[in-house]
Structure formats: structure tokens, C-alpha cells
Design a protein around this motif. Structure first.
Motif, PDB file in Angstrom:
ATOM      1  N   LEU A   1      -0.651 -16.355   7.731  1.00 53.64           N
ATOM      2  CA  LEU A   1      -0.055 -14.901   8.175  1.00 53.64           C
ATOM      3  C   LEU A   1      -1.095 -14.433   9.147  1.00 53.64           C
ATOM      4  O   LEU A   1      -0.650 -13.849  10.159  1.00 53.64           O
ATOM      5  CB  LEU A   1       0.629 -14.063   7.075  1.00 53.64           C
ATOM      6  N   ALA A   2      -2.244 -14.141   8.623  1.00 46.92           N
ATOM      7  CA  ALA A   2      -3.440 -13.671   9.488  1.00 46.92           C
ATOM      8  C   ALA A   2      -3.317 -14.353  10.788  1.00 46.92           C
ATOM      9  O   ALA A   2      -3.571 -13.742  11.970  1.00 46.92           O
ATOM     10  CB  ALA A   2      -4.645 -13.437   8.626  1.00 46.92           C
ATOM     11  N   ALA A   3      -3.252 -15.811  10.740  1.00 49.07           N
ATOM     12  CA  ALA A   3      -3.402 -16.592  11.984  1.00 49.07           C
ATOM     13  C   ALA A   3      -2.490 -16.239  12.950  1.00 49.07           C
ATOM     14  O   ALA A   3      -2.767 -16.374  14.146  1.00 49.07           O
ATOM     15  CB  ALA A   3      -3.670 -17.943  11.742  1.00 49.07           C
ATOM     16  N   THR A   4      -1.296 -15.749  12.485  1.00 55.41           N
ATOM     17  CA  THR A   4      -0.242 -15.639  13.507  1.00 55.41           C
ATOM     18  C   THR A   4       0.007 -14.032  13.937  1.00 55.41           C
ATOM     19  O   THR A   4       0.893 -13.761  14.433  1.00 55.41           O
ATOM     20  CB  THR A   4       1.162 -15.985  12.873  1.00 55.41           C
ATOM     21  N   GLY A   5      -1.000 -13.363  13.280  1.00 55.65           N
ATOM     22  CA  GLY A   5      -1.025 -11.772  13.620  1.00 55.65           C
ATOM     23  C   GLY A   5       0.059 -11.208  12.564  1.00 55.65           C
ATOM     24  O   GLY A   5       0.326  -9.985  12.851  1.00 55.65           O
ATOM     25  N   GLN A   6       0.658 -11.627  11.496  1.00 52.51           N
ATOM     26  CA  GLN A   6       1.721 -11.161  10.659  1.00 52.51           C
ATOM     27  C   GLN A   6       1.026 -10.508   9.593  1.00 52.51           C
ATOM     28  O   GLN A   6       1.968  -9.859   9.011  1.00 52.51           O
ATOM     29  CB  GLN A   6       2.719 -12.272  10.523  1.00 52.51           C
ATOM     30  N   ALA A   7      -0.083 -10.367   9.159  1.00 49.32           N
ATOM     31  CA  ALA A   7      -0.663 -10.071   8.021  1.00 49.32           C
ATOM     32  C   ALA A   7      -1.679  -8.931   8.405  1.00 49.32           C
ATOM     33  O   ALA A   7      -2.688  -9.120   9.287  1.00 49.32           O
ATOM     34  CB  ALA A   7      -1.183 -11.076   7.176  1.00 49.32           C
ATOM     35  N   GLY A   8      -1.790  -7.981   7.680  1.00 52.37           N
ATOM     36  CA  GLY A   8      -2.753  -6.903   7.528  1.00 52.37           C
ATOM     37  C   GLY A   8      -3.726  -7.399   6.540  1.00 52.37           C
ATOM     38  O   GLY A   8      -4.041  -8.582   6.180  1.00 52.37           O
ATOM     39  N   VAL A   9      -4.607  -6.200   6.004  1.00 51.30           N
ATOM     40  CA  VAL A   9      -5.498  -6.386   5.019  1.00 51.30           C
ATOM     41  C   VAL A   9      -4.987  -5.655   3.667  1.00 51.30           C
ATOM     42  O   VAL A   9      -4.668  -4.276   3.850  1.00 51.30           O
ATOM     43  CB  VAL A   9      -7.010  -5.768   5.553  1.00 51.30           C
ATOM     44  N   VAL A  10      -5.133  -6.070   2.742  1.00 50.57           N
ATOM     45  CA  VAL A  10      -4.884  -5.328   1.431  1.00 50.57           C
ATOM     46  C   VAL A  10      -6.161  -5.237   0.676  1.00 50.57           C
ATOM     47  O   VAL A  10      -6.953  -5.783   0.314  1.00 50.57           O
ATOM     48  CB  VAL A  10      -4.098  -6.452   0.154  1.00 50.57           C
ATOM     49  N   LEU A  11      -6.491  -3.679   0.510  1.00 55.74           N
ATOM     50  CA  LEU A  11      -7.490  -3.112  -0.108  1.00 55.74           C
ATOM     51  C   LEU A  11      -7.168  -2.455  -1.622  1.00 55.74           C
ATOM     52  O   LEU A  11      -6.246  -1.884  -1.283  1.00 55.74           O
ATOM     53  CB  LEU A  11      -8.033  -2.071   0.890  1.00 55.74           C
ATOM     54  N   VAL A  12      -7.879  -2.770  -2.611  1.00 51.61           N
ATOM     55  CA  VAL A  12      -7.510  -2.288  -3.832  1.00 51.61           C
ATOM     56  C   VAL A  12      -8.637  -1.264  -4.119  1.00 51.61           C
ATOM     57  O   VAL A  12      -9.956  -1.543  -4.026  1.00 51.61           O
ATOM     58  CB  VAL A  12      -7.318  -3.336  -4.718  1.00 51.61           C
ATOM     59  N   ALA A  13      -8.267   0.020  -4.816  1.00 50.04           N
ATOM     60  CA  ALA A  13      -9.029   0.746  -5.102  1.00 50.04           C
ATOM     61  C   ALA A  13      -8.601   1.380  -6.329  1.00 50.04           C
ATOM     62  O   ALA A  13      -7.362   1.373  -6.571  1.00 50.04           O
ATOM     63  CB  ALA A  13      -9.412   1.748  -4.103  1.00 50.04           C
ATOM     64  N   LYS A  14      -9.565   2.081  -7.091  1.00 49.19           N
ATOM     65  CA  LYS A  14      -8.861   2.603  -8.531  1.00 49.19           C
ATOM     66  C   LYS A  14      -8.461   3.798  -8.220  1.00 49.19           C
ATOM     67  O   LYS A  14      -8.905   4.863  -7.410  1.00 49.19           O
ATOM     68  CB  LYS A  14     -10.244   2.728  -9.556  1.00 49.19           C
ATOM     69  N   ALA A  15      -7.273   4.143  -8.717  1.00 46.23           N
ATOM     70  CA  ALA A  15      -6.593   5.625  -8.447  1.00 46.23           C
ATOM     71  C   ALA A  15      -7.512   6.668  -8.761  1.00 46.23           C
ATOM     72  O   ALA A  15      -8.266   6.603 -10.274  1.00 46.23           O
ATOM     73  CB  ALA A  15      -5.121   5.484  -9.150  1.00 46.23           C
TER      74      ALA A  15
ATOM     75  N   ASP B   1      -9.598  -3.133  17.411  1.00 43.06           N
ATOM     76  CA  ASP B   1      -9.001  -4.476  16.953  1.00 43.06           C
ATOM     77  C   ASP B   1      -8.278  -4.285  15.427  1.00 43.06           C
ATOM     78  O   ASP B   1      -8.146  -5.067  14.576  1.00 43.06           O
ATOM     79  CB  ASP B   1      -9.972  -5.468  16.948  1.00 43.06           C
ATOM     80  N   ALA B   2      -8.230  -3.031  14.995  1.00 42.44           N
ATOM     81  CA  ALA B   2      -7.523  -2.592  13.792  1.00 42.44           C
ATOM     82  C   ALA B   2      -6.290  -3.216  13.330  1.00 42.44           C
ATOM     83  O   ALA B   2      -5.452  -3.286  14.281  1.00 42.44           O
ATOM     84  CB  ALA B   2      -7.667  -1.014  13.560  1.00 42.44           C
ATOM     85  N   VAL B   3      -6.182  -3.742  12.172  1.00 43.38           N
ATOM     86  CA  VAL B   3      -4.693  -4.233  11.757  1.00 43.38           C
ATOM     87  C   VAL B   3      -4.477  -3.298  10.911  1.00 43.38           C
ATOM     88  O   VAL B   3      -5.063  -2.202  10.382  1.00 43.38           O
ATOM     89  CB  VAL B   3      -4.911  -5.681  11.181  1.00 43.38           C
ATOM     90  N   THR B   4      -3.193  -3.390  10.118  1.00 42.92           N
ATOM     91  CA  THR B   4      -2.644  -2.491   9.328  1.00 42.92           C
ATOM     92  C   THR B   4      -3.457  -2.634   7.963  1.00 42.92           C
ATOM     93  O   THR B   4      -3.598  -3.817   7.440  1.00 42.92           O
ATOM     94  CB  THR B   4      -1.197  -2.975   8.925  1.00 42.92           C
ATOM     95  N   VAL B   5      -3.926  -1.708   7.059  1.00 39.28           N
ATOM     96  CA  VAL B   5      -4.400  -1.661   5.666  1.00 39.28           C
ATOM     97  C   VAL B   5      -3.655  -1.269   4.679  1.00 39.28           C
ATOM     98  O   VAL B   5      -3.094   0.042   4.861  1.00 39.28           O
ATOM     99  CB  VAL B   5      -5.747  -0.959   5.882  1.00 39.28           C
ATOM    100  N   ASP B   6      -3.135  -2.069   3.910  1.00 39.21           N
ATOM    101  CA  ASP B   6      -2.281  -1.718   2.610  1.00 39.21           C
ATOM    102  C   ASP B   6      -3.123  -1.382   1.625  1.00 39.21           C
ATOM    103  O   ASP B   6      -4.072  -2.225   1.070  1.00 39.21           O
ATOM    104  CB  ASP B   6      -1.362  -3.029   2.349  1.00 39.21           C
ATOM    105  N   VAL B   7      -3.090  -0.236   1.096  1.00 43.48           N
ATOM    106  CA  VAL B   7      -3.712   0.380   0.211  1.00 43.48           C
ATOM    107  C   VAL B   7      -2.966   0.066  -1.413  1.00 43.48           C
ATOM    108  O   VAL B   7      -1.917   0.574  -1.737  1.00 43.48           O
ATOM    109  CB  VAL B   7      -4.207   1.688   0.221  1.00 43.48           C
ATOM    110  N   LEU B   8      -3.753  -0.551  -2.275  1.00 39.56           N
ATOM    111  CA  LEU B   8      -3.236  -0.843  -3.507  1.00 39.56           C
ATOM    112  C   LEU B   8      -4.237  -0.068  -4.645  1.00 39.56           C
ATOM    113  O   LEU B   8      -5.093  -0.352  -4.768  1.00 39.56           O
ATOM    114  CB  LEU B   8      -3.465  -2.443  -3.844  1.00 39.56           C
ATOM    115  N   LEU B   9      -3.325   1.036  -5.159  1.00 46.57           N
ATOM    116  CA  LEU B   9      -4.136   1.947  -6.055  1.00 46.57           C
ATOM    117  C   LEU B   9      -3.624   1.408  -7.396  1.00 46.57           C
ATOM    118  O   LEU B   9      -2.712   0.971  -7.893  1.00 46.57           O
ATOM    119  CB  LEU B   9      -3.561   3.195  -6.024  1.00 46.57           C
ATOM    120  N   CYS B  10      -4.880   0.986  -8.336  1.00 44.95           N
ATOM    121  CA  CYS B  10      -4.649   0.500  -9.517  1.00 44.95           C
ATOM    122  C   CYS B  10      -5.289   1.132 -10.629  1.00 44.95           C
ATOM    123  O   CYS B  10      -5.872   2.379 -10.491  1.00 44.95           O
ATOM    124  CB  CYS B  10      -5.176  -0.740  -9.583  1.00 44.95           C
TER     125      CYS B  10
END
Length: 282
Positions: free
Chosen positions: A87-101, A120-129
Motif C-alpha cells: 500500500l505504501a508503494a502506491t501512496g495509499q498507506a500512512g504510518v501507524v504509530l503506537v504509544a501508551k495512553a 513529504d509528510a504522510v498521514t500518521v494514525d495514532v494507536l493508543l494502547c
């Protein structure tokens, strides 16, 4: 060994019943039994002890169960990473960043703002765990990058960059006698009457387990402390999340906590590299 055979064996080893394992796998019992016998012949070892009443694991079976789970987890992680790379190669994916809530909130906010300003920033999806879950989510491919905290999180096998190092404080109910002190030591906190240190989720790790209630996340922990049911030793930056019901006192001999940004060593993602570069410039 084939992945299919490993899945079959793990199902039988976990269920300790061929019928239930076959139902779980969605196959008939005879082909499942044949597959396990074929696996035993290929390995030259008995994996299961079968009687008319029970199925138990041999010593070899116990080893294969542990190794098989790890192998299947690695296969699933590889599948996730390959899909994300495609997906990243086609520009369809961002970055998933995980951090402790509830942890490193100010640092995370600054990182996201600084990275969003990059051309050149892409979308960053934040996953709080929950507590101690970031490492697992990064290693199994559900996240591309993580904020981890040494010595609590293990970074072995990961690429990392250090972002900051800080001392620790003990979080207490406001008004507790120790809150009038300028500092305390670990021994004073370890055995406070009525305010036990919590038990952390998951096995092992560097979190010092206490006799108090088990906690799942940061919000639950702070509420228990405010109710006078526990205390906790946390990084200095935790002060930013305290309300009027809580107070923090420095713990002089507590180990320093280093926040790192971590990513898998085989990552070839330009977006991950850009996010890491931004983090190290904060």
C-alpha cells in the motif's frame, strides 16, 4: 514443516481434544489426526500422548507449541508488513504509530505537529494502547513505529533513537504526608500503609510489581491512586496529567526512564524514516 501443519498442531495442543480442535479449524477430525501423525513422523518425535480419555503434550510437544506459536505470529506479522509495504508503494498507506495512553503526551503532540509540517509528510494514525502493549503491537506488524520506555519496554532486535531521559516520581493522593517532602526514596514507597504499588499486566518486564490492584491502563491507575487504593512510581512527565486530587514527589533512587522511538530493523519505509528524523530533531 508447513504452516498448515503448525496451525493444526497448535489447535490440538491448546484444546487437548481432537474433536474441539477440528471444530475450531473448520475441518473433519480424520484429516486432522492424519496431519498430526505425519508431522510426528517428519520430526521423528511423539508430540502427543493419546488415550481413550485424554490428550496430553509430550516434552517435545511442549517445545513445539511454544516455537509454533512464535512461528505463526511471525508469519502473520510478515503478512501485515507486506500488505502495508504494498500500500505504501502506491501512496495509499500512512504510518501507524503506537504509544501508551497517558504517557509522553506532550512529546507525542510535538512530534505529530512537527512531522505534519514536513513537505513529504504522510498521514500518521495514532494507536493508543494499554500499559506495556506498544512493543507487542510493533513486533507483530500492527504498528510501523512506537514510542517505548526503557527500562520498562524491551527494545532488543529493534532499531531505536533516544528522545529524552527523565527521572521518576511517586504519585500519591493529594494531602498524603509524603507530599510535603521534597523527595523520597524507593524503600519509603515500597511499603506505604494502605497505598500498595500496583500489579502490572503481562508477564515479567521491568515494572516493579507490588501487592496492590492489577491495572490495565493509565486512567485506571490514576483513579485508584485518587481513591487512596494505590500509589505508583512513574516518569516525571506524568505530572502533566495530574489533577487536584493527586500529587507527585521525586524519587531520588528510582531508575531513569528513557523514551525512544523504535521501528523494525528491516523497515524500508521512507515515511517511517521521515518520522524518526523529525523525532530526533525535536
Amino acid at each position: 514443516m508447513e504452516t498448515r501443519e503448525l496451525r493444526y498442531f497448535v489447535a490440538v495442543a491448546e484444546e487437548l481434544h481432537f474433536g474441539r480442535a477440528a471444530q475450531r479449524l473448520g475441518i473433519a477430525q480424520p484429516p486432522l489426526s492424519r496431519a498430526i501423525r505425519q508431522l510426528e513422523r517428519r520430526l521423528g518425535a511423539a508430540l502427543l500422548e493419546r488415550t481413550s480419555r485424554a490428550v496430553t503434550l509430550t516434552d517435545a510437544g511442549v517445545v513445539l507449541l511454544e516455537e509454533g506459536r512464535a512461528a505463526l505470529d511471525a508469519v502473520e506479522a510478515a503478512e501485515r508488513r507486506v500488505r502495508r509495504a504494498a500500500l505504501a508503494a502506491t501512496g495509499q498507506a500512512g504510518v501507524v504509530l503506537v504509544a501508551k495512553a497517558g504517557a509522553a503526551g506532550e512529546l507525542l503532540a510535538r512530534l505529530l505537529d512537527a512531522y505534519a509540517a514536513e513537505p513529504d509528510a504522510v498521514t500518521v494514525d495514532v494507536l493508543l494502547c494499554g500499559i506495556g502493549e506498544q512493543e507487542r503491537l510493533l513486533r507483530d506488524g500492527r504498528a510501523d513505529v512506537a514510542l517505548l520506555h526503557r527500562p520498562f519496554d524491551t527494545t532488543a532486535g529493534l532499531d531505536t533513537e533516544e528522545l529524552r531521559t527523565e527521572g521518576q516520581v511517586v504519585i500519591l493522593p493529594a494531602g498524603h504526608p509524603l507530599t510535603r517532602r521534597t523527595h523520597v526514596r524507593m524503600a519509603e514507597v515500597a511499603d506505604l500503609p494502605g497505598l500498595p504499588l500496583p500489579r502490572w499486566p503481562g508477564p515479567g518486564g521491568a515494572y516493579p510489581d507490588g501487592p496492590g490492584p492489577q491495572v490495565r491502563d493509565h486512567a485506571q491507575l490514576l483513579q485508584l491512586i485518587a481513591l487512596g487504593r494505590a500509589c505508583a512510581i512513574l516518569p516525571e512527565s506524568s505530572r502533566a496529567h495530574l489533577g487536584d486530587a493527586l500529587a507527585a514527589v521525586p524519587v531520588l533512587d528510582a531508575p531513569a526512564v528513557t523514551t525512544v522511538i523504535a521501528w523494525p530493523p528491516h523497515s524500508r519505509s521512507r515515511a517511517v524514516a521521515g518520522l524518526v528524523r523529525t523525532a530526533t530533531c525535536l
